[in-house]
Design a protein around this motif. Structure first.
Motif, mmCIF file in Angstrom:
data_model
loop_
_atom_site.group_PDB
_atom_site.id
_atom_site.type_symbol
_atom_site.label_atom_id
_atom_site.label_comp_id
_atom_site.label_asym_id
_atom_site.label_seq_id
_atom_site.Cartn_x
_atom_site.Cartn_y
_atom_site.Cartn_z
ATOM 1 N N ASP A 82 18.840 48.451 39.155
ATOM 2 C CA ASP A 82 20.181 48.834 39.585
ATOM 3 C C ASP A 82 20.923 47.626 40.147
ATOM 4 N N LEU A 95 30.202 47.011 28.331
ATOM 5 C CA LEU A 95 29.059 47.555 29.041
ATOM 6 C C LEU A 95 28.263 48.340 28.006
ATOM 7 N N VAL A 121 25.521 50.824 26.934
ATOM 8 C CA VAL A 121 24.924 51.938 27.657
ATOM 9 C C VAL A 121 23.995 52.739 26.753
ATOM 10 N N THR A 171 21.471 51.897 37.071
ATOM 11 C CA THR A 171 22.793 52.232 37.587
ATOM 12 C C THR A 171 23.565 50.959 37.874
ATOM 13 N N PHE A 172 24.756 50.870 37.338
ATOM 14 C CA PHE A 172 25.652 49.750 37.602
ATOM 15 C C PHE A 172 26.868 50.294 38.325
ATOM 16 N N VAL A 228 26.981 54.560 35.133
ATOM 17 C CA VAL A 228 28.059 53.668 35.539
ATOM 18 C C VAL A 228 28.857 54.368 36.626
ATOM 19 N N SER A 285 21.664 55.483 31.095
ATOM 20 C CA SER A 285 22.481 54.571 31.908
ATOM 21 C C SER A 285 23.411 55.356 32.817
ATOM 22 N N ILE A 322 23.264 47.950 30.455
ATOM 23 C CA ILE A 322 22.869 48.670 31.669
ATOM 24 C C ILE A 322 21.429 49.170 31.566
#
Length: 456
Positions: free
Chosen positions: A292, A326, A328, A312-313, A334, A332, A308
């Protein structure tokens, strides 16, 4: 008193002597072993170890103007006594061969004695120091530093760290520096930041940046064991990242990733937070998160993709984007929260996104991506979702009073759920699509008014 000359005291001839074993200088009385006593070129090749253990003794490299060289294939120990160059000739100690040379200095190094590490050799200093007024040259080889001084294992000048020579220090392209101390270490502002030198962390007690550090293109940051602690500094990596260790960030840490191509996996250990994060990696640049990550200051995506993966971003501050996506998966997450500016468009690539949470009052998160989301949380702010966003079969949109989306999900077959959790009167919006709703749930203390008739 005893005096031994490899090349004579007066007008000595050139001498090249190879010793197949160890060279040991070990006497109690005053003793001087001189390589070049006058103008002769003296070379001593030591296939074994070199040891000076003579409290009252000295090894003089030169006494005249002739050059003197020790080529070492083994360890080099100054346990007692003096290694000096009282003459005017050049004096070099060369560490050669594809071996690890352990170095000990409990004695004295004086005058201009140069220490050179060849391309296949490793010089392991431990906590010992190289002193004197000579040069230190890392000629494509490897240097191990074990100093645990708070000002760093590599410091400019002669005040501290492993290298205290006052002569020039040269770190050739492709050289490697290993921090391998037995306690917590600090990089020090004597590290050749910005040069094409590889950095390896091999210390389970971690190594902390003393100042900003730049790992340039074609170079490698190898976290072989232990972590590198960014602290309040800036870490710039334009090369690659390898190893099983991680980065330790924090709310005052800044990370810049540039260069080209596949960066590798970006793993954080302990604090997985950054103040600022810049991604500017061209030519199909890709950085993959290994855990993360939360950016509390500014996330700048100039070029390159951030994968990702199953992590968790979270973007809690400003987000600036020029190019890049990004990347995903269905695992993932976001999260856009906090406050700050958002780009005119966010690039999302992949077929599914596990969770997207928009919780930023007064902001609009815009994307023209085409993918399905399993959990879409419209907590606060606007989701400008274009026409390509759908909800996976059995997925859920959770909307609070302060959140909304601009377009209906691109669902024609997949049944999905909608949950309202509101604390103030709310009117339904594009999140409700008739005939594809599986469950409709109302939570919270306030009312929800249907804008249109629907079929659940």
């Amino acid at each position: 008193d005893s005096y031994v000359y490899l090349s004579g005291y007066s007008g000595g001839a050139d001498v090249d002597l190879t010793v197949g074993g160890d060279v040991i200088v070990e006497v109690d009385d005053f003793y001087a072993f001189t390589l070049s006593g006058s103008s002769g070129d003296a070379t001593l090749n030591v296939d074994g170890n070199f040891r000076l253990d003579s409290p009252n003794g000295s090894v003089f490299m030169t006494e005249g103007n002739g050059p003197a060289t020790i080529n070492s294939l083994g360890d080099f120990d100054i346990l007692n006594g003096v290694l000096a160059n009282p003459g005017t000739g050049t004096a070099d100690v060369n560490f050669e061969g594809a071996v690890v040379h352990d170095f000990t200095n409990n004695g004295t190094i004086s005058n201009a004695v140069n220490f050179n590490v060849a391309s296949l050799s490793t010089l392991n200093l431990g906590t010992s120091t190289i002193t004197g007024s000579g040069e230190f040259n890392l000629n494509g080889g490897t240097l191990g530093v074990g100093s645990t001084q708070a000002s760093g294992a590599l410091q400019p000048g002669s005040g501290g760290g492993n290298l205290r020579n006052t002569g020039t220090r040269f770190f050739d392209s492709g050289s490697t520096i290993i921090y391998n101390g037995t306690g917590p270490q600090f990089i020090g502002n004597g590290f050749p930041s910005g040069s094409n030198v590889n950095l390896t962390i091999s210390n389970t007690n971690n190594v902390t940046l003393s100042t900003s550090l730049d790992i340039v293109a074609l170079s490698t940051l190898n976290l072989a064991a232990g972590n590198i602690v960014i602290g309040t500094q800036t870490l710039t990596i334009n090369g690659t990242l390898t190893g099983n260790g991680g980065l330790v960030g924090g709310p005052s840490s800044t990370l810049n990733i540039g260069g080209t191509g596949n960066f590798g996996t970006l793993t954080f250990s302990g604090t997985n937070e950054l103040l600022n994060f810049t991604l500017n990696r061209t030519a199909s640049g890709l950085v993959t998160l290994g855990g993360d990550l939360t950016v509390v200051g500014t996330f700048t995506q100039t070029a390159g993709d951030l994968a990702i993966a199953n992590n968790t971003f979270a973007i809690s501050g400003n987000f600036s984007r020029t190019a890049g996506d990004l990347v995903v998966t269905n695992q993932s997450e976001v999260v856009v929260n906090g406050s700050g500016t958002l780009p005119s468009e966010v690039g999302l690539s992949g077929t599914e996104l596990g969770t997207l949470t928009i919780n930023r009052s007064g902001s609009t998160f815009t994307t023209n991506a085409s993918l399905d989301i399993t959990n879409l949380n419209l907590t606060s702010g606007i989701f400008d979702n274009g026409t390509g966003i759908g909800i996976t079969s059995g997925g859920t949109i959770t909307r609070n009073a302060g959140g909304s989306m601009t377009n209906s999900p691109n669902n024609t077959v997949n049944l999905y759920n909608v949950t309202y959790n509101v604390g103030s009167p709310t009117v339904t919006g594009p999140e409700l699509v008739t005939n594809v709703l599986s469950n409709l749930t109302k939570l919270g203390s306030s009312s929800v008014t249907l804008a249109n008739a629907i079929v659940v």
